[in-house]
Design a protein around this motif. Structure first.
Motif, PDB file in Angstrom:
ATOM      1  N   TRP A   1       0.864  -1.183   0.000  1.00 21.09           N
ATOM      2  CA  TRP A   1       0.000   0.000   0.000  1.00 21.09           C
ATOM      3  C   TRP A   1       0.900   1.232   0.000  1.00 21.09           C
ATOM      4  CZ3 TRP A   1      -5.074   0.377  -0.796  1.00 21.09           C
ATOM      5  CH2 TRP A   1      -5.754   1.541  -0.418  1.00 21.09           C
ATOM      6  N   ASN A   2       1.102   1.796  -1.189  1.00 22.88           N
ATOM      7  CA  ASN A   2       2.105   2.847  -1.353  1.00 22.88           C
ATOM      8  C   ASN A   2       1.544   4.261  -1.320  1.00 22.88           C
ATOM      9  OD1 ASN A   2       3.794   0.688  -1.645  1.00 22.88           O
ATOM     10  ND2 ASN A   2       4.114   0.921  -3.828  1.00 22.88           N
ATOM     11  N   ALA A   3       0.296   4.416  -0.944  1.00 23.72           N
ATOM     12  CA  ALA A   3      -0.313   5.740  -0.890  1.00 23.72           C
ATOM     13  C   ALA A   3       0.252   6.546   0.280  1.00 23.72           C
ATOM     14  CB  ALA A   3      -1.827   5.622  -0.754  1.00 23.72           C
ATOM     15  N   LYS A   4       0.567   7.790   0.025  1.00 17.10           N
ATOM     16  CA  LYS A   4       1.089   8.668   1.064  1.00 17.10           C
ATOM     17  C   LYS A   4      -0.049   9.324   1.850  1.00 17.10           C
ATOM     18  CE  LYS A   4       5.197   9.979  -1.637  1.00 17.10           C
ATOM     19  NZ  LYS A   4       5.909  11.115  -2.275  1.00 17.10           N
ATOM     20  N   ILE A   5       0.262   9.727   3.077  1.00 19.28           N
ATOM     21  CA  ILE A   5      -0.645  10.578   3.851  1.00 19.28           C
ATOM     22  C   ILE A   5      -0.616  11.957   3.219  1.00 19.28           C
ATOM     23  CG2 ILE A   5      -0.976  11.710   6.073  1.00 19.28           C
ATOM     24  CD1 ILE A   5       0.262   9.243   7.380  1.00 19.28           C
ATOM     25  N   CYS A   6      -1.778  12.531   2.958  1.00 17.42           N
ATOM     26  CA  CYS A   6      -1.786  13.825   2.253  1.00 17.42           C
ATOM     27  C   CYS A   6      -1.442  14.993   3.163  1.00 17.42           C
ATOM     28  CB  CYS A   6      -3.125  14.052   1.552  1.00 17.42           C
ATOM     29  SG  CYS A   6      -4.516  14.402   2.658  1.00 17.42           S
ATOM     30  N   ASN A   7      -1.550  14.797   4.477  1.00 18.92           N
ATOM     31  CA  ASN A   7      -1.199  15.865   5.414  1.00 18.92           C
ATOM     32  C   ASN A   7      -0.853  15.213   6.747  1.00 18.92           C
ATOM     33  OD1 ASN A   7      -1.071  17.995   7.231  1.00 18.92           O
ATOM     34  ND2 ASN A   7      -2.827  19.081   6.389  1.00 18.92           N
ATOM     35  N   ASN A   8       0.426  15.237   7.112  1.00 18.93           N
ATOM     36  CA  ASN A   8       0.881  14.558   8.329  1.00 18.93           C
ATOM     37  C   ASN A   8       1.134  15.540   9.470  1.00 18.93           C
ATOM     38  OD1 ASN A   8       1.449  12.127   9.666  1.00 18.93           O
ATOM     39  ND2 ASN A   8       3.642  12.403   9.405  1.00 18.93           N
ATOM     40  N   ARG A   9       0.467  16.681   9.431  1.00 16.76           N
ATOM     41  CA  ARG A   9       0.630  17.640  10.509  1.00 16.76           C
ATOM     42  C   ARG A   9      -0.097  17.161  11.768  1.00 16.76           C
ATOM     43  NH1 ARG A   9      -0.900  22.921   6.782  1.00 16.76           N
ATOM     44  NH2 ARG A   9       0.817  22.713   5.312  1.00 16.76           N
ATOM     45  N   PRO A  10       0.241  17.752  12.920  1.00 14.55           N
ATOM     46  CA  PRO A  10      -0.497  17.418  14.150  1.00 14.55           C
ATOM     47  C   PRO A  10      -1.964  17.820  14.038  1.00 14.55           C
ATOM     48  CG  PRO A  10       1.576  18.537  14.655  1.00 14.55           C
ATOM     49  CD  PRO A  10       1.365  18.667  13.166  1.00 14.55           C
ATOM     50  N   ASN A  11      -2.769  17.353  14.983  1.00  6.72           N
ATOM     51  CA  ASN A  11      -4.202  17.649  14.961  1.00  6.72           C
ATOM     52  C   ASN A  11      -4.546  19.004  15.551  1.00  6.72           C
ATOM     53  OD1 ASN A  11      -5.145  15.374  13.668  1.00  6.72           O
ATOM     54  ND2 ASN A  11      -5.322  14.187  15.548  1.00  6.72           N
ATOM     55  N   ASN A  12      -3.612  19.601  16.305  1.00 10.09           N
ATOM     56  CA  ASN A  12      -3.926  20.836  17.031  1.00 10.09           C
ATOM     57  C   ASN A  12      -3.332  22.075  16.369  1.00 10.09           C
ATOM     58  OD1 ASN A  12      -1.276  20.181  17.515  1.00 10.09           O
ATOM     59  ND2 ASN A  12      -1.342  20.543  19.732  1.00 10.09           N
ATOM     60  N   VAL A  13      -3.176  22.040  15.042  1.00  8.52           N
ATOM     61  CA  VAL A  13      -2.613  23.172  14.328  1.00  8.52           C
ATOM     62  C   VAL A  13      -3.560  23.615  13.222  1.00  8.52           C
ATOM     63  CG1 VAL A  13      -0.244  22.433  14.797  1.00  8.52           C
ATOM     64  CG2 VAL A  13      -1.373  21.695  12.682  1.00  8.52           C
ATOM     65  N   ASP A  14      -3.269  24.774  12.650  1.00  7.87           N
ATOM     66  CA  ASP A  14      -4.001  25.212  11.481  1.00  7.87           C
ATOM     67  C   ASP A  14      -3.702  24.237  10.351  1.00  7.87           C
ATOM     68  OD1 ASP A  14      -5.591  27.003   9.942  1.00  7.87           O
ATOM     69  OD2 ASP A  14      -3.762  27.845   9.081  1.00  7.87           O
ATOM     70  N   SER A  15      -4.708  23.885   9.580  1.00  9.13           N
ATOM     71  CA  SER A  15      -4.593  22.839   8.557  1.00  9.13           C
ATOM     72  C   SER A  15      -4.123  21.530   9.194  1.00  9.13           C
ATOM     73  CB  SER A  15      -3.626  23.239   7.439  1.00  9.13           C
ATOM     74  OG  SER A  15      -3.712  22.339   6.347  1.00  9.13           O
ATOM     75  N   PRO A  16      -4.955  20.963  10.078  1.00  7.23           N
ATOM     76  CA  PRO A  16      -4.569  19.750  10.809  1.00  7.23           C
ATOM     77  C   PRO A  16      -4.419  18.544   9.890  1.00  7.23           C
ATOM     78  CG  PRO A  16      -6.884  20.238  11.162  1.00  7.23           C
ATOM     79  CD  PRO A  16      -6.313  21.412  10.428  1.00  7.23           C
ATOM     80  N   GLY A  17      -3.764  17.525  10.435  1.00  7.10           N
ATOM     81  CA  GLY A  17      -3.430  16.346   9.643  1.00  7.10           C
ATOM     82  C   GLY A  17      -4.636  15.606   9.107  1.00  7.10           C
ATOM     83  N   GLU A  18      -4.444  14.967   7.971  1.00  5.55           N
ATOM     84  CA  GLU A  18      -5.461  14.123   7.336  1.00  5.55           C
ATOM     85  C   GLU A  18      -4.749  12.863   6.870  1.00  5.55           C
ATOM     86  OE1 GLU A  18      -9.291  13.114   5.500  1.00  5.55           O
ATOM     87  OE2 GLU A  18      -8.597  14.297   7.193  1.00  5.55           O
ATOM     88  N   ARG A  19      -4.944  11.776   7.604  1.00  5.43           N
ATOM     89  CA  ARG A  19      -4.212  10.535   7.329  1.00  5.43           C
ATOM     90  C   ARG A  19      -4.952   9.733   6.254  1.00  5.43           C
ATOM     91  NH1 ARG A  19      -0.411  10.153  11.493  1.00  5.43           N
ATOM     92  NH2 ARG A  19       0.012   7.950  11.120  1.00  5.43           N
ATOM     93  N   SER A  20      -5.011  10.317   5.073  1.00  7.58           N
ATOM     94  CA  SER A  20      -5.807   9.760   3.980  1.00  7.58           C
ATOM     95  C   SER A  20      -5.421   8.323   3.647  1.00  7.58           C
ATOM     96  CB  SER A  20      -5.646  10.642   2.729  1.00  7.58           C
ATOM     97  OG  SER A  20      -4.271  10.827   2.417  1.00  7.58           O
ATOM     98  N   SER A  21      -4.137   8.021   3.680  1.00 12.72           N
ATOM     99  CA  SER A  21      -3.683   6.664   3.347  1.00 12.72           C
ATOM    100  C   SER A  21      -4.254   5.638   4.319  1.00 12.72           C
ATOM    101  CB  SER A  21      -2.152   6.610   3.371  1.00 12.72           C
ATOM    102  OG  SER A  21      -1.678   5.295   3.157  1.00 12.72           O
TER     103      SER A  21
END
Length: 623
Positions: free
Chosen positions: A356-376
């Protein structure tokens, strides 16, 4: 780019998909035929959730069309001859055309759709079906809108996974079901996905329901398709429409990944159940998204113990009664030097490794502006449930640092399932809270250079577990007294009925059979109708003392061991090394031991005295 069905998931252009250029295209992560060959299942993610910061509003606006894909539209076919008469056109046109319509005007299979599916080389066309009705779910959760123009939408976790199916033309179903259209690992059948392009519907989610939910529709402010789209809005010709083209139709998952399950189906003459799921080849499976190494949120830590953890974790879970695991191996995203195959190969016919080679589209923390989205991760979970969950009665969805521990009289997870079935439960929830590794059981700290520890820290070290000791025992130090984890839990995990749950999101069964019932169907099922979804009556939390618990053995990074020799003594700070309370100390309010080490956790006696010895005795892979 796609030249191998067996490597489809490795080759599919998830991270280079043209979605950013054309947001009406679904961000596809997986595609496969259902067991009966009647549908092609798609698993996509909502690209709009990836960048939601204050400075990224222009991206949110551009990606609005991703939200539209979660909303159905009704359409009506216009045969070539009928179109010719409508337009007084003498030109020859043999292509089927489509018109946006009301529900009443729509074709039977066009009442609730979003994509036109064109199969090749036959060029037959069908209309897609969403796996769940996302707008009705938003309505049942009393959300004011499914999507909004000026907010992030990220709290509505059910809008992360876009799941839809393309019905397979009847003439193709047998070859799709048998996988015989795949020759020498190469597909000979393909499907195009043509999105029906309409603006996203902002506002109340109950403005435009298909007929089965019509009684719940907003009567004060309904969506009028004739006003919004016009009465004669004919869609562009398919050849002129942006689309995903030539998506390979490969073999059904069991044929491709688990031939032993296919042999069991034939040998025992297993059939689909009355809900159309199955055949059931397993009672209990596990889905896990993992990697040999990975970066934590915010790219703060690089953890490299995935192989060791997975080996022990699989051994433990098979010991507790799981039948099969599907390991979605995300290692290639992080390193080219290792993966999880050496571990999964140790368990032939019991573990299926899915690259499963899909990347996470946003690996930022949850408590920041534009928080993480672990899409993979979200896509991997949806893929596993839809690919393999249909063939299991129960699914456990948790990570390789989470140990599901049967407690009390229970000595296996299947015994817990027996209890759940007797009580009519479809979900059993386990409170999850991070445990600490016991200081006296880890390897002796070897201090790292001060500059590596961070500006404010010192005396940090790489925390490792001796090779002759299990991670289970080392991390057997819960931060709450026995039975009290649920009171302070930051998260939960579940065992759930694979047929009953329609959309599972990491911690929760978000959409179920019950939440998709309209009022009439709910009452007919013998249950009371309530407008707002409450706690599912077939779900409850586990009794941590008498039934089961979850031990979360999350790794401690070296940056978090700074000043360990100071903060772990005399109650001076937050210590991430476990120093367990001895019997009676907590009740007597004794906080430190004779050497000054602060007590901060509790040993689970059943783990220590039953499960750890059993793991050591039955584990051929541990030193």
């Amino acid at each position: 780019q796609l030249n191998s069905c067996s490597r489809l998931l490795e080759q599919f252009p998830v991270d280079t998909a043209p979605v950013d250029d054309d947001p009406f295209l679904p961000w596809i992560h997986d595609v496969f035929p259902t067991y009966d060959g009647k549908y092609i299942q798609f698993v996509a993610q909502n690209r709009r959730r990836c960048r939601t910061g204050k400075a990224e509003g222009h991206i949110m606006v551009k990606m609005e069309s991703q939200g539209a894909l979660f909303q159905h539209v009704p359409i009506k076919r216009i045969p070539p001859q009928q179109k010719k008469q409508q337009n007084n056109d003498d030109n020859e046109d043999t292509e089927m055309r489509y018109r946006l319509s009301s529900h009443d005007e729509a074709d039977d299979d066009g009442v609730s759709t979003r994509f036109i599916c064109r199969f090749k080389p036959s060029m037959e066309e069908t209309l897609s079906i969403h796996n769940v009705n996302y707008e009705f779910h938003a309505y049942r959760k009393t959300h004011k809108q499914l999507f909004c123009a000026d907010c992030k939408d990220i709290n509505s976790v059910y809008t992360s996974q876009l799941m839809f199916q393309c019905p397979v033309p009847e003439a193709l179903q047998q070859v799709v079901r048998e996988g015989t259209s795949v020759l020498n690992d190469y597909a000979t059948l393909f499907v195009d996905i043509i999105p029906i392009r309409t603006p996203i519907r902002f506002g109340s989610p109950d403005r435009f329901f298909p007929p089965m939910y019509k009684d719940h529709e907003n009567k004060k402010d309904p969506f009028n398709p004739h006003v919004e789209w016009g009465k004669d809005h004919i869609l562009p010709r398919l050849i002129d429409s942006g689309r995903w083209a030539n998506i390979p139709i490969c073999k059904p998952p069991l044929i491709e990944h688990e031939p032993s399950a296919m042999e069991k189906i034939k040998k025992e003459n297993l059939q689909l159940n009355d809900k159309g799921f199955g055949p059931k080849t397993h009672r209990l499976i596990g889905c896990v998204w993992a990697s040999s190494e990975y970066h934590t949120r915010g790219e703060r830590y690089n953890i490299k113990d995935g192989q060791r953890r997975l080996k022990e974790w699989l051994t433990y879970n098979f010991m507790t009664g799981f039948d099969h695991f599907y390991v979605y191996d995300n290692s290639a995203v992080h390193t080219q030097d290792s993966n999880l195959k050496p571990v999964t190969d140790l368990f032939p016919d019991k573990v299926t490794r899915v690259p499963w080679n899909a990347k996470i589209c946003n690996n930022r923390p949850n408590n920041v502006d534009s928080p993480g989205e672990r899409s993979s991760q979200y896509a991997a979970e949806a893929s596993c449930k839809l690919r393999f969950g249909s063939h299991a009665e129960w699914i456990g969805a948790f990570d390789i640092d989470e140990y599901l521990v049967p407690m009390g009289k229970y000595k296996s997870v299947p015994e817990l399932l027996d209890m759940m079935e007797d009580q009519g439960l479809n979900m059993l929830n386990f409170a999850s809270y991070r445990a600490w590794p016991r200081r006296i059981l880890i390897d002796k700290p070897k201090l790292l250079p001060p500059e590596k520890c961070g500006r404010w820290a010192k005396n940090c070290f790489d925390l490792t577990v001796p090779s002759n000791r299990t991670i289970l025992q080392t991390y057997n130090c819960d931060r709450q007294p026995p039975g009290e984890k649920q009171k302070t839990m930051p998260a939960e995990k579940q065992l759930y009925n694979s047929d009953y749950v329609k959309l599972h999101f990491v911690h929760y069964s978000e959409v179920t059979e019950l939440t998709q019932l309209n009022k009439t169907a709910m009452i007919e099922s013998g249950r009371k109708w309530t407008y707002r979804i409450g706690t599912d009556p077939t779900s409850r939390f586990v009794d941590e003392i008498n039934e089961g618990t979850m031990m979360h053995a999350k790794a401690v990074a070296y940056q978090d061991t700074g000043k360990w020799d100071e903060v772990c003594k005399h109650d001076k700070g937050f210590c991430r090394l476990g120093n367990p309370y001895p019997p009676g100390a907590y009740e007597a309010k004794i906080k430190v031991d004779e050497e000054g080490w602060t007590y901060n956790c509790w040993v689970n006696e059943k783990v220590e005295n039953y499960w750890v010895p059993k793991l050591l005795d039955e584990n051929p892979f541990l030193d």
